[in-house]
Design an enzyme around this catalytic site. Structure first.
Site, short mmCIF file in Angstrom:
data_model
loop_
_atom_site.label_atom_id
_atom_site.label_comp_id
_atom_site.label_asym_id
_atom_site.label_seq_id
_atom_site.Cartn_x
_atom_site.Cartn_y
_atom_site.Cartn_z
CG ASP A 285 5.33 4.16 -53.29
OD1 ASP A 285 5.45 3.47 -52.37
OD2 ASP A 285 4.25 4.08 -53.72
CD GLU B 120 -1.51 -0.09 -50.60
OE1 GLU B 120 -2.10 -1.27 -51.34
OE2 GLU B 120 -0.55 0.29 -51.00
CG HIS C 201 2.89 3.99 -50.15
ND1 HIS C 201 3.46 2.50 -50.68
CD2 HIS C 201 1.45 3.44 -49.84
CE1 HIS C 201 2.59 1.77 -50.82
NE2 HIS C 201 1.30 2.25 -50.40
#
Ligand code: ACM
Length: 416
Positions: A49, A183, A120
């Protein structure tokens, strides 16, 4: 006496985020033991991440030499939360991974690895800035939340991630390999002339299509290795290859859309099984985020969304609870978040529909004695013990209404 018992779902999972806070190998093995105790059979292992890259990749050593370590960590969930001034990190060597995967297999648990892309990824960009849209040096991210720095779409970046996946496929026998997809803000792609040129070369007009193109390039590679791509429900915003498996987290919208389009689904709606969410309205809950999710709320989880035909419903492989660890900086805090809610998830995924919470609650009383004997620092029904509190560290609680409105906006682009 004859006992007939079988699980309702094939995928009975937990997702563990070891990127935001590293969990030492010993504690991962202990977590696998606890999963096996609850007949959970799939560990979705979130290994990379913005805040850390936790898997040794021999071809690209800087991923862990640089990407596994951050300068400090944000404390609390508010925007101007301070940093703790304390370096954090760690990673799993490939030998560690082989040991963990074998230990899991002995307990009938499949480890499904996840390498995030194309968002990410700031820890990877800290190690190899040439993977980024801007190419500028960045540090391993020290804040929580969504990050603007994403991958570029050069052929060399596709090759890099395919090389990473080659090592991942060698290490993990899992049929599914996670590539993330959630995201991913596309502002850098929009603003970057080179990315726009690349889109034109590829005959694409929207950035959503570019993300699908990128995921598709990884999918071709995984398919050639005999594996299936596993990605968050955002990847439904574009075209997908048949055989993709969707992890539906933004409520059940993704689960419905995926099953209707013929993709397999693993359900983990955030408003039911996100175990990082706070466990009550009490100000004593440690760093409270989002909505309260009690054991009873979690027990009500059913991975099969309403409104599917029987043929569509067959695409629901099962479900999982997600343990994000921005605010869980030790395995003891993971215990507090996971238990006993994970016990409720395990039963929801094993037992037929129409379960009775009162019956479960009575049995849970006995089960907590077992967890005590195993040294599991679960949340007691009357709230956190004094050392489980985090007084003075602000969280970001939401009401159910606020959360539902937020998620409704996020899923607008999913086409059924
Ligand atoms: C997620 O919670 N971003 C999958």
């Amino acid at each position: 006496m004859e006992i007939f018992d079988e699980p309702r779902f094939a995928w009975r999972g937990a997702m563990l985020d070891v990127a935001r806070h590293f969990m030492p190998k010993h504690d991962v093995l202990r977590f696998l033991d606890l999963m096996a105790l609850h007949k959970l059979n799939t560990l979705h292992w979130h290994l990379t991440d913005d805040q850390g890259w936790r898997l040794e990749i021999t071809k690209y050593p800087r991923l862990t030499e640089v990407g596994a370590w951050r300068r400090e960590s944000q404390v609390g969930a508010v925007r101007d939360a301070p940093g703790d001034g304390r370096p954090h990190g760690g990673f799993y060597s490939q030998d560690d991974v082989r040991e963990i995967v074998a230990y899991a297999a002995e307990r009938f648990i499949t480890v499904v690895p996840e390498i995030e892309s194309p968002g990410h990824v700031q820890a990877a960009l800290a190690a190899y800035p040439q993977l980024g849209v801007t190419g500028k040096p960045v540090e391993v991210y020290t804040r929580w939340g969504i990050n603007a720095n994403i991958l570029n779409v050069e052929e060399s970046t596709v090759t890099f991630f395919r090389d990473v996946l080659d090592e991942v496929v060698e290490l993990f026998p899992s049929r599914w390999i996670g590539v993330g997809g959630d995201e991913c803000p596309r502002d850098q792609w929009r603003a970057d002339p080179r990315t726009q040129q690349r889109m034109a070369e590829l005959g694409l007009t929207r950035e959503e299509e570019l993300q699908s193109w990128f995921i598709g390039r990884l999918d071709e590679h995984l398919a050639a290795a005999g594996r299936r791509l596993f990605g968050w429900d955002e990847i439904l915003e574009g075209d997908l290859a048949p055989g993709t498996t969707i992890v539906s987290w933004r409520g059940m919208t993704g689960a419905v859309a995926a099953a209707r389009r013929g993709y397999d689904v693993v359900a983990c709606p955030d408003d039911q099984v996100y175990l990082d969410y706070r466990q009550s309205d009490s100000p004593d809950e440690p760093i409270p985020v989002s909505i309260p999710l009690t054991v009873a709320d979690v027990y009500a989880f059913d991975p099969v969304p309403d409104g599917l035909t029987p043929d569509e419903a067959r695409h629901v492989l099962g479900g999982q609870a997600n343990i994000w660890t921005e605010h869980a900086d030790s395995p003891r805090t993971v215990d507090y978040l996971a238990f006993p809610r994970l016990c409720a998830v395990a039963e929801a995924l094993w037992s037929p529909a129409g379960r009775d919470y009162a019956d479960f609650a009575a049995r849970l009383t006995h089960h907590l004695t077992r967890l005590d004997a195993l040294g599991v620092e679960y949340r007691h029904a009357d709230g956190p013990l004094p050392w489980q509190r985090r007084p003075g560290v602000p969280g970001r609680p939401d009401t159910r209404q606020q959360r539902a409105a937020h998620i409704a906006r996020l899923v607008e682009n999913i086409a059924s």
